[in-house]
Design a protein around this motif. Structure first.
Motif, mmCIF file in Angstrom:
data_model
loop_
_atom_site.group_PDB
_atom_site.id
_atom_site.type_symbol
_atom_site.label_atom_id
_atom_site.label_comp_id
_atom_site.label_asym_id
_atom_site.label_seq_id
_atom_site.Cartn_x
_atom_site.Cartn_y
_atom_site.Cartn_z
ATOM 1 N N CYS A 29 32.170 -2.838 -29.493
ATOM 2 C CA CYS A 29 33.042 -1.963 -30.295
ATOM 3 C C CYS A 29 34.386 -1.715 -29.617
ATOM 4 N N ALA A 30 34.474 -1.929 -28.310
ATOM 5 C CA ALA A 30 35.695 -1.792 -27.505
ATOM 6 C C ALA A 30 36.193 -0.357 -27.356
ATOM 7 N N LYS A 31 35.385 0.633 -27.716
ATOM 8 C CA LYS A 31 35.798 2.024 -27.533
ATOM 9 C C LYS A 31 35.843 2.412 -26.057
ATOM 10 N N CYS A 32 35.192 1.645 -25.219
ATOM 11 C CA CYS A 32 35.135 1.942 -23.789
ATOM 12 C C CYS A 32 36.310 1.352 -23.015
ATOM 13 N N ALA A 33 37.101 0.518 -23.633
ATOM 14 C CA ALA A 33 38.116 -0.259 -22.915
ATOM 15 C C ALA A 33 39.077 0.617 -22.121
ATOM 16 N N ARG A 34 39.563 1.687 -22.705
ATOM 17 C CA ARG A 34 40.525 2.541 -22.016
ATOM 18 C C ARG A 34 39.917 3.159 -20.755
ATOM 19 N N HIS A 35 38.709 3.691 -20.884
ATOM 20 C CA HIS A 35 38.076 4.318 -19.724
ATOM 21 C C HIS A 35 37.690 3.279 -18.672
ATOM 22 N N ALA A 36 37.211 2.131 -19.104
ATOM 23 C CA ALA A 36 36.853 1.071 -18.163
ATOM 24 C C ALA A 36 38.075 0.629 -17.372
ATOM 25 N N ARG A 37 39.202 0.481 -18.053
ATOM 26 C CA ARG A 37 40.446 0.086 -17.392
ATOM 27 C C ARG A 37 40.874 1.152 -16.376
ATOM 28 N N GLN A 38 40.700 2.422 -16.730
ATOM 29 C CA GLN A 38 41.059 3.515 -15.819
ATOM 30 C C GLN A 38 40.189 3.478 -14.560
ATOM 31 N N VAL A 39 38.883 3.309 -14.718
ATOM 32 C CA VAL A 39 37.976 3.215 -13.563
ATOM 33 C C VAL A 39 38.359 2.018 -12.704
ATOM 34 N N LEU A 40 38.669 0.910 -13.337
ATOM 35 C CA LEU A 40 39.085 -0.297 -12.616
ATOM 36 C C LEU A 40 40.346 -0.038 -11.806
ATOM 37 N N ARG A 41 41.360 0.544 -12.424
ATOM 38 C CA ARG A 41 42.619 0.838 -11.711
ATOM 39 C C ARG A 41 42.406 1.775 -10.544
ATOM 40 N N GLU A 42 41.637 2.845 -10.756
ATOM 41 C CA GLU A 42 41.380 3.800 -9.673
ATOM 42 C C GLU A 42 40.684 3.127 -8.497
ATOM 43 N N THR A 43 39.717 2.291 -8.807
ATOM 44 C CA THR A 43 38.968 1.607 -7.754
ATOM 45 C C THR A 43 39.852 0.612 -7.021
ATOM 46 N N ARG A 44 40.603 -0.185 -7.771
ATOM 47 C CA ARG A 44 41.478 -1.179 -7.144
ATOM 48 C C ARG A 44 42.548 -0.522 -6.283
ATOM 49 N N SER A 45 43.086 0.619 -6.713
ATOM 50 C CA SER A 45 44.129 1.279 -5.929
ATOM 51 C C SER A 45 43.558 1.913 -4.661
ATOM 52 N N ALA A 46 42.270 2.206 -4.648
ATOM 53 C CA ALA A 46 41.637 2.790 -3.470
ATOM 54 C C ALA A 46 41.249 1.738 -2.431
ATOM 55 N N LEU A 47 41.245 0.473 -2.824
ATOM 56 C CA LEU A 47 40.906 -0.603 -1.890
ATOM 57 C C LEU A 47 42.047 -0.817 -0.907
ATOM 58 N N PRO A 48 41.759 -1.343 0.274
ATOM 59 C CA PRO A 48 42.834 -1.653 1.227
ATOM 60 C C PRO A 48 43.870 -2.580 0.600
ATOM 61 N N ALA A 49 45.121 -2.437 0.995
ATOM 62 C CA ALA A 49 46.230 -3.203 0.409
ATOM 63 C C ALA A 49 46.019 -4.703 0.532
ATOM 64 N N ALA A 50 45.497 -5.142 1.645
ATOM 65 C CA ALA A 50 45.229 -6.575 1.811
ATOM 66 C C ALA A 50 43.968 -6.720 2.639
ATOM 67 N N SER A 51 43.073 -7.545 2.165
ATOM 68 C CA SER A 51 41.872 -7.811 2.947
ATOM 69 C C SER A 51 41.758 -9.311 3.138
ATOM 70 N N SER A 52 41.335 -9.685 4.309
ATOM 71 C CA SER A 52 41.178 -11.109 4.613
ATOM 72 C C SER A 52 39.706 -11.449 4.570
ATOM 73 N N LEU A 53 39.396 -12.509 3.886
ATOM 74 C CA LEU A 53 38.026 -12.990 3.800
ATOM 75 C C LEU A 53 38.024 -14.457 4.167
ATOM 76 N N SER A 54 36.980 -14.872 4.783
ATOM 77 C CA SER A 54 36.863 -16.289 5.119
ATOM 78 C C SER A 54 36.455 -17.061 3.884
ATOM 79 N N ALA A 55 37.115 -18.147 3.632
ATOM 80 C CA ALA A 55 36.799 -18.982 2.480
ATOM 81 C C ALA A 55 35.709 -19.996 2.814
ATOM 82 N N GLY A 56 35.203 -19.954 4.034
ATOM 83 C CA GLY A 56 34.150 -20.875 4.417
ATOM 84 C C GLY A 56 34.671 -22.204 4.925
#
Length: 77
Positions: free
Chosen positions: A38-65
């Motif tokens: 129904c897509a009624k959740c899209a706005r709230h899902a996007r907000q949770v996503l933005r809040e979480t992404r902004s709380a993550l460290p600015a740059a993280s390094s991961l090994s690509a193997g």
């Protein structure tokens, strides 16, 4: 708390997906099914996503193997 009732997706699942690399609603839809009914959740899902992404460290390094270093920066949307 449930964000997407149609698919039973919680804010915790969205946060986990964001921490694992999802950085758009399109990514969340592909990974979790958020907003695919129904897509009624899209706005709230996007907000949770933005809040979480902004709380993550600015740059993280991961090994690509392969001895390479891959850097990820959160998108600002």
């Amino acid at each position: 708390m449930y964000v997407c009732l149609c698919n039973g997706i919680t804010d915790s699942q969205i946060r986990e997906a964001a921490e694992s690399g999802c950085d758009s609603l399109r990514d969340l839809r592909r990974e979790l099914g958020v907003g695919s009914q129904c897509a009624k959740c899209a706005r709230h899902a996007r907000q949770v996503l933005r809040e979480t992404r902004s709380a993550l460290p600015a740059a993280s390094s991961l090994s690509a193997g392969l001895g390479e270093v891959v850097q990820f920066w959160p998108r600002t949307a």
